[in-house]
Design a protein around this motif. Structure first.
Motif, PDB file in Angstrom:
ATOM      1  N   ASN A 152      58.867  34.053  21.881  1.00 39.42           N
ATOM      2  CA  ASN A 152      58.627  34.923  20.735  1.00 39.42           C
ATOM      3  C   ASN A 152      58.853  34.155  19.433  1.00 39.42           C
ATOM      4  OD1 ASN A 152      58.142  37.259  22.323  1.00 39.42           O
ATOM      5  ND2 ASN A 152      60.356  37.509  22.604  1.00 39.42           N
ATOM      6  N   PRO A 153      58.012  34.361  18.448  1.00 34.79           N
ATOM      7  CA  PRO A 153      58.165  33.641  17.169  1.00 34.79           C
ATOM      8  C   PRO A 153      59.328  34.197  16.348  1.00 34.79           C
ATOM      9  CG  PRO A 153      56.358  35.190  17.020  1.00 34.79           C
ATOM     10  CD  PRO A 153      56.829  35.239  18.444  1.00 34.79           C
ATOM     11  N   LEU A 154      60.042  33.297  15.710  1.00 30.79           N
ATOM     12  CA  LEU A 154      61.102  33.658  14.774  1.00 30.79           C
ATOM     13  C   LEU A 154      60.738  32.999  13.440  1.00 30.79           C
ATOM     14  CD1 LEU A 154      63.833  35.103  14.427  1.00 30.79           C
ATOM     15  CD2 LEU A 154      64.946  32.918  14.957  1.00 30.79           C
ATOM     16  N   ILE A 155      60.054  33.742  12.588  1.00 29.88           N
ATOM     17  CA  ILE A 155      59.474  33.178  11.373  1.00 29.88           C
ATOM     18  C   ILE A 155      60.405  33.433  10.200  1.00 29.88           C
ATOM     19  CG2 ILE A 155      57.437  33.121   9.904  1.00 29.88           C
ATOM     20  CD1 ILE A 155      55.883  34.407  12.157  1.00 29.88           C
ATOM     21  N   SER A 156      60.708  32.373   9.486  1.00 21.36           N
ATOM     22  CA  SER A 156      61.517  32.521   8.276  1.00 21.36           C
ATOM     23  C   SER A 156      60.614  32.793   7.085  1.00 21.36           C
ATOM     24  CB  SER A 156      62.340  31.258   8.032  1.00 21.36           C
ATOM     25  OG  SER A 156      61.495  30.162   7.729  1.00 21.36           O
TER      26      SER A 156
END
Length: 246
Positions: A152-156
């Motif tokens: 799963n992406p964890l985008i800042s």
């Protein structure tokens, strides 16, 4: 007789404009810088007032964003406010820049510059809007869907806005191709005949650029994105071939 008097007055006006001392040039430069900074401050203040609305629009394509450092969110908000203020104040700043170089221009060059400045700004904004509405969503969807399974992406916020600028800003400059080519033709560096020789190459390069920026396998999407770039090149040929000669 009247025509000769008018020509003499025009020559005298241009000679007076160009015969400025170094002190006068420095005074004009200082005035230009101070007014430009004041316009940037006002534009940034307006952007701060509507900052939450601006952030809502910019982050509408992301479901959820995070920040990794305590001051990261604050710094990003200030960068967005400053960038938005620069865009808002750019018409005034460009006019002040024109006012500074105006004494060194001929009457014909002044008319040409007054046409190019608002046209360039309008094309730049059009490129930003086009990329934000068509290029950026497809690029973001492709890269987020690249990973599969339990990843799963964890985008800042920082990485998201950097990616946004990377895709949006180049199209703002790309949409200024007619202005740039017309300026080069005005300086005598290129001609419409030379541009027509590279029409096939431009079509190929446009599809390559679109394929790199938005690496989606959908040929219809790539065509829809490449067509505006090709049309801008064709418009440049028409402007140089007909309008610029007149």
């Amino acid at each position: 007789m009247m025509l000769s008097r008018q020509n003499n007055s025009l020559v005298e006006e241009e000679s007076l404009d160009k015969d400025m001392t170094l002190t006068e040039h420095l005074r004009d430069l200082r005035r230009c810088l101070l007014k430009s900074i004041a316009a940037l401050v006002v534009g940034t203040g307006i952007s701060v007032y509507f900052l939450q609305n601006i952030m809502d629009v910019l982050t509408s394509a992301a479901k959820e964003l995070y920040y990794m450092r305590p001051a990261e969110a604050f710094m990003i908000y200030m960068k967005v406010a400053l960038l938005s203020g620069l865009i808002l104040s750019s018409p005034f700043i460009l006019y002040e820049l024109y006012a500074f170089v105006r004494p060194a221009l001929t009457r014909r060059e002044r008319r040409f510059t007054l046409i190019c400045i608002p046209l360039s700004l309008a094309l730049f904004i059009a490129g930003l809007l086009f990329s934000y509405n068509f290029v950026f969503p497809r690029g973001l969807e492709f890269f987020l869907g690249f990973a599969a399974g339990k990843v799963n992406p964890l985008i800042s916020m920082e990485s998201y806005l950097d990616f946004l600028l990377m895709l949006v800003v180049p199209f703002g400059f790309a949409f200024n191709v007619p202005v740039i080519l017309t300026l080069l033709a005005y300086m005598g560096l290129i001609s419409s005949r030379l541009l027509m020789k590279f029409q096939r190459h431009v079509i190929l390069v446009a599809f390559i650029i679109v394929g790199v920026i938005t690496p989606t396998p959908d040929i219809i999407t790539q065509t829809l994105l490449a067509v505006p770039l090709i049309l801008l090149y064709e418009v440049s040929i028409v402007i140089i071939r007909y309008l610029l000669k007149r």
